[in-house]
Design an enzyme around this catalytic site. Structure first.
Site, PDB file in Angstrom:
ATOM      1  N   ASP A   1       0.822  -1.315  -0.211  1.00 23.47           N
ATOM      2  CA  ASP A   1       0.013   0.259  -0.128  1.00 23.47           C
ATOM      3  C   ASP A   1       0.902   1.371  -0.038  1.00 23.47           C
ATOM      4  OD1 ASP A   1      -2.747   1.204  -0.290  1.00 23.47           O
ATOM      5  OD2 ASP A   1      -2.597   1.439   2.117  1.00 23.47           O
TER       6      ASP A   1
ATOM      7  N   ASP B   1      -3.168  -4.577  -5.247  1.00 26.85           N
ATOM      8  CA  ASP B   1      -2.253  -3.340  -5.414  1.00 26.85           C
ATOM      9  C   ASP B   1      -0.766  -3.721  -5.796  1.00 26.85           C
ATOM     10  OD1 ASP B   1      -4.722  -2.021  -5.410  1.00 26.85           O
ATOM     11  OD2 ASP B   1      -4.379  -1.085  -3.531  1.00 26.85           O
TER      12      ASP B   1
ATOM     13  N   ASP C   1     -12.444   0.872   4.278  1.00 32.65           N
ATOM     14  CA  ASP C   1     -11.431   1.218   3.334  1.00 32.65           C
ATOM     15  C   ASP C   1     -10.414   1.919   4.077  1.00 32.65           C
ATOM     16  OD1 ASP C   1     -12.296  -0.107   0.759  1.00 32.65           O
ATOM     17  OD2 ASP C   1     -13.777   1.307   0.430  1.00 32.65           O
TER      18      ASP C   1
END
Length: 459
Positions: free
Chosen positions: A117, A155, A305
């Site tokens: 992230d 991601d 989130d």
């Protein structure tokens, strides 16, 4: 536990009417006659997910019925996101073993890459890539030898802005090595790499990143975990990525699409702050598209989130917003897939009793079969209700629990009582069952699960 924060990359707008049509089409595909891709079988519903635990603990909450029937009843990915090299093998083998015992396919989301992230709301991961490979090797040892679906590092390829050239090269090598390690641990594992989503990087750029990370060793790629784009747009994007990969000499790759939150309007990027989203197509391997192996709920609906709430925390108001007004889950035909012929994993799964069934009735009747997963101190039970030669318009299943056993949670049914003789009746969406067709419900409890024969009566 999922701790993913949604990435802020471009989000395409879509009219509400078009979205409603896509959602309906997705549900239709999930129960249609055509399967697709290289995966076939029922997906495993995690009986200890955050939403299941919340429903069991809050039966009187006004939101509980909607969340139970439309979210807690569905198979979702279990996230493995804690750096725990000494215990990860046993955690994986327990989860996979329970799915194998139920003859269903588990979905595991690996989220442990170093510098994940890029230091955002879900920062963390292994301290370095050498320790990451140790963790992955232990993870792979718990996978058994039956079909599992692996969502490898959300991601990790679409988000690379924080990496230097040397760090990017090292990450690509780490993901390529992890893919091969998982495949070596379980040759029947289906491994999918990060494809971002249709409103982030271009199809050609995505294909290039996948190639650099070793997609040739994987089964394909996943999209839409980090967004809410409609299924049709993701499928078109996936076809373009596959075409680009083919042009690079990498063929045979397929897509999986996260449909957990893409059934409503687009808008603000963060689900925590948006009440216009809905769950999309229910999870299934029966997509009707030869390029798509499955529609999955990778990001569990109701888990935040990282905007208003801590990333990965289950929030019932988010879950209710996603489920309220969404279509009901489909009623499925009885499974026809043969039981696996491969040997069970060497690590011992929970004890599973064989189904207890009564012969399918004739006329306006029904039968019930129970598959029990038992472990020390507790159990889950999956019950299949099958109509006879006439359709059902409501049903009741009755069974008896052994002394000392008590039900702690129920999904896709209403229970009368928690111990002794318990009666389960249908909820709104699964009372009508076509002739010869089936629906399912389940429950969990403490103590020893029920044996003997479950009886079914039509309403």
């Amino acid at each position: 536990m999922a701790i993913l924060s949604l990435r802020r990359r471009g989000s395409a707008a879509l009219g509400a009417a078009a979205v409603a049509g896509l959602t309906a089409a997705g549900v239709c595909l999930s129960v249609g006659g055509a399967s697709a891709g290289t995966v076939s079988g029922s997906l495993y519903r995690d009986p200890s997910s955050a939403v299941v635990r919340w429903v069991a603990a809050n039966p009187g909450d006004s939101r509980a019925a909607v969340i139970r029937d439309k979210i807690a009843s569905q198979p979702q990915a279990r996230w493995f996101a804690n750096f725990n090299p000494s215990t990860i093998q046993s955690e994986v083998s327990g989860f996979v073993g329970a799915a194998n015992a139920a003859q269903q396919i588990p979905v595991l989301s690996v989220y442990e890459i170093t510098n994940r992230d890029c230091g955002g709301a879900s920062a963390g991961g292994a301290p370095d890539l050498n320790q990451y490979q140790t963790w992955v090797a232990n993870f792979a040892r718990g996978l058994g030898n039956q079909t599992v679906l692996i969502i490898l590092e959300t991601d990790s390829l679409a988000l690379q802005t924080c990496l230097s050239g040397a760090e990017l090269s090292a990450r690509n090598q780490a993901i390529s090595t992890a893919t091969r390690t998982i495949k070596s641990g379980n040759p029947n594992a289906k491994v999918y790499l990060d494809g971002g989503h249709s409103t982030w990087n271009s199809a050609n750029e995505t294909a290039n990143r996948l190639r650099n990370a070793g997609v040739q060793y994987a089964d394909g790629f996943f999209t839409n975990v980090s967004n809410f784009n409609p299924t049709s747009g993701e499928a078109n994007f996936g076809r373009a990525v596959i075409s680009a990969l083919n042009g690079m000499g990498i063929s045979g790759k397929r897509q999986v699409i996260d449909t957990s939150r893409n059934g409503g309007a687009s808008g603000d990027w963060c689900a925590d702050d948006n009440t216009d989203r809905r769950i999309g197509a229910y999870p299934t391997t029966n997509t009707g598209d030869a390029n798509i192996d499955a529609y999955l709920w990778v990001k569990p609906p109701g888990e935040a989130d990282g905007c208003r709430y801590t990333a990965g925390s289950f929030q019932p108001d988010l879950a209710f917003s996603l489920a309220n007004g969404a279509p009901n889950p489909p009623t499925t035909a009885p499974p026809t897939t043969a039981a696996p012929t491969t040997a069970p994993p060497t690590t011992a799964p929970p004890t599973t009793a064989p189904p207890t069934t009564t012969p399918p009735p004739t006329g306006n009747g029904c039968s019930a079969s129970v598959v029990l997963n038992q472990w020390s101190g507790g159990f889950t039970a999956s019950v299949t209700v099958t109509a006879g030669s006439a359709a059902l318009n409501g049903w009741t299943v009755t069974l008896t629990l052994p002394g000392g056993a008590a039900i702690t949670g129920v999904w896709s049914a209403q229970a009368s009582g928690t111990s002794g003789t318990v009666r389960f009746t249908n909820v709104g969406y699964n009372g009508q069952v076509g002739a010869g067709q089936s629906t399912n419900f389940g429950f969990q409890g403490n103590g020893t699960g029920p044996g003997g024969t479950a009886t079914c009566a039509a309403a």
